[in-house]
Design an enzyme around this catalytic site. Structure first.
Site, PDB file in Angstrom:
ATOM      1  N   GLU A   6       0.857  -1.200   0.000  1.00  8.54           N
ATOM      2  CA  GLU A   6       0.000   0.000   0.000  1.00  8.54           C
ATOM      3  C   GLU A   6       0.884   1.238   0.000  1.00  8.54           C
ATOM      4  O   GLU A   6       2.054   1.189   0.420  1.00  8.54           O
ATOM      5  CB  GLU A   6      -0.905  -0.066   1.250  1.00  8.54           C
ATOM      6  CG  GLU A   6      -1.887   1.056   1.433  1.00  8.54           C
ATOM      7  CD  GLU A   6      -2.885   1.240   0.298  1.00  8.54           C
ATOM      8  OE1 GLU A   6      -2.464   1.637  -0.798  1.00  8.54           O
ATOM      9  OE2 GLU A   6      -4.082   1.023   0.525  1.00  8.54           O
ATOM     10  N   ASP A   7       0.332   2.353  -0.489  1.00  9.59           N
ATOM     11  CA  ASP A   7       1.127   3.584  -0.499  1.00  9.59           C
ATOM     12  C   ASP A   7       1.156   4.237   0.878  1.00  9.59           C
ATOM     13  O   ASP A   7       2.207   4.658   1.354  1.00  9.59           O
ATOM     14  CB  ASP A   7       0.616   4.575  -1.565  1.00  9.59           C
ATOM     15  CG  ASP A   7      -0.868   4.891  -1.448  1.00  9.59           C
ATOM     16  OD1 ASP A   7      -1.578   4.252  -0.630  1.00  9.59           O
ATOM     17  OD2 ASP A   7      -1.334   5.789  -2.182  1.00  9.59           O
ATOM     18  N   ASP A  27      -3.413   5.760   6.709  1.00 12.36           N
ATOM     19  CA  ASP A  27      -3.818   6.984   7.408  1.00 12.36           C
ATOM     20  C   ASP A  27      -4.685   6.582   8.608  1.00 12.36           C
ATOM     21  O   ASP A  27      -4.174   6.317   9.686  1.00 12.36           O
ATOM     22  CB  ASP A  27      -4.544   7.870   6.387  1.00 12.36           C
ATOM     23  CG  ASP A  27      -4.831   9.260   6.898  1.00 12.36           C
ATOM     24  OD1 ASP A  27      -4.193   9.696   7.852  1.00 12.36           O
ATOM     25  OD2 ASP A  27      -5.718   9.921   6.326  1.00 12.36           O
ATOM     26  N   PHE A  41      -0.567  16.123   4.594  1.00  8.99           N
ATOM     27  CA  PHE A  41      -0.880  15.610   3.260  1.00  8.99           C
ATOM     28  C   PHE A  41       0.373  15.560   2.381  1.00  8.99           C
ATOM     29  O   PHE A  41       1.113  16.529   2.266  1.00  8.99           O
ATOM     30  CB  PHE A  41      -1.964  16.465   2.600  1.00  8.99           C
ATOM     31  CG  PHE A  41      -2.499  15.828   1.351  1.00  8.99           C
ATOM     32  CD1 PHE A  41      -3.378  14.758   1.425  1.00  8.99           C
ATOM     33  CD2 PHE A  41      -2.089  16.282   0.105  1.00  8.99           C
ATOM     34  CE1 PHE A  41      -3.853  14.149   0.277  1.00  8.99           C
ATOM     35  CE2 PHE A  41      -2.559  15.679  -1.059  1.00  8.99           C
ATOM     36  CZ  PHE A  41      -3.447  14.615  -0.973  1.00  8.99           C
ATOM     37  N   ARG A  47       1.496  12.050  -9.358  1.00 12.33           N
ATOM     38  CA  ARG A  47       1.982  10.689  -9.061  1.00 12.33           C
ATOM     39  C   ARG A  47       3.380  10.463  -9.628  1.00 12.33           C
ATOM     40  O   ARG A  47       4.109   9.596  -9.178  1.00 12.33           O
ATOM     41  CB  ARG A  47       1.040   9.640  -9.657  1.00 12.33           C
ATOM     42  CG  ARG A  47      -0.346   9.608  -9.046  1.00 12.33           C
ATOM     43  CD  ARG A  47      -1.063   8.343  -9.515  1.00 12.33           C
ATOM     44  NE  ARG A  47      -2.504   8.408  -9.313  1.00 12.33           N
ATOM     45  CZ  ARG A  47      -3.115   8.098  -8.180  1.00 12.33           C
ATOM     46  NH1 ARG A  47      -2.421   7.725  -7.139  1.00 12.33           N
ATOM     47  NH2 ARG A  47      -4.435   8.165  -8.098  1.00 12.33           N
TER      48      ARG A  47
END
Ligand code: 5GP
Length: 181
Positions: A104-105, A108, A157, A170
């Site tokens: 996963e990136d 959160d 963020f 990206r």
């Protein structure tokens, strides 16, 4: 380091360089290789955000017996009263008895990670591990702790290296954080 950039009117400043990212990707790859020695794991890259991290991580792990698949959550109209159900698509045919590593990136709140792990566990794999590029431990709503973390970061963020703002940015090689000024 690159300078400040603007995406969709928001300012971002450099946070992690390409070199810093690769040092941690190699560390995580080494941990995965050690933990899964002698196995033939299946990596599941969570689209879209993890595609850059997964490409680097998978090659650094370098286990030629392993496989990779690309999964995403798609909404469809269910028959339940809720109307809309999120279902994981792109899963390989048979995960039963396999050692799975989800890539996963970013984690959160941890809600997505929990759902992915539950959905994969329902297919009776031998084991499920979770690797993430970024983890925001202070944002957790579930207490979820990834098995492999390249960077633990504060709840700000981030874009770049696969992570987007409204589908943009990206392709940035470095990681940027939203500017506070
Ligand atoms: P969670 O379910 O853990 O709250 O959210 C995970 C998802 O939220 C990630 O896969 C990503 O799409 C999005 N997300 C959370 N934090 C960030 C961030 O800092 N930057 C970007 N680009 N996406 C984020």
């Amino acid at each position: 380091m690159d300078n400040k950039i603007t995406v969709n009117g928001l300012k971002f400043v450099p946070y992690l360089t390409e070199d810093e990212i690769m040092v941690q990707v190699r560390r995580v790859a080494g941990e995965i290789r050690r933990d899964l020695e002698g196995k033939s794991p299946v990596f599941l890259c969570a689209l879209n955000g993890a595609f850059v991290f997964a490409a680097d991580l998978y090659r650094e792990v370098g286990m030629t017996d392993s496989q990779i698949a690309f999964v995403r959550y798609a909404s469809y109209e269910g028959t339940e009263s809720t109307g809309c159900v999120r279902r994981m698509t792109g899963l390989p045919d048979n995960l039963e008895g396999r050692d799975v590593v989800i890539i996963e990136d970013i984690v959160d709140t941890g809600l997505t990670a929990d759902k992915m792990i539950n959905d994969v566990k329902a297919l009776n794999p031998a084991s499920v591990r979770f690797a993430t590029l970024l983890h925001k431990p202070d944002s957790t709503k579930t207490g979820f702790k990834p098995d492999y973390v390249a960077f633990s970061i504060p709840p700000k963020f981030i874009i770049g290296y696969g992570l987007d703002l409204d589908g943009k940015a990206r392709n940035l090689r470095a990681i940027y954080v939203i500017s506070e000024d």
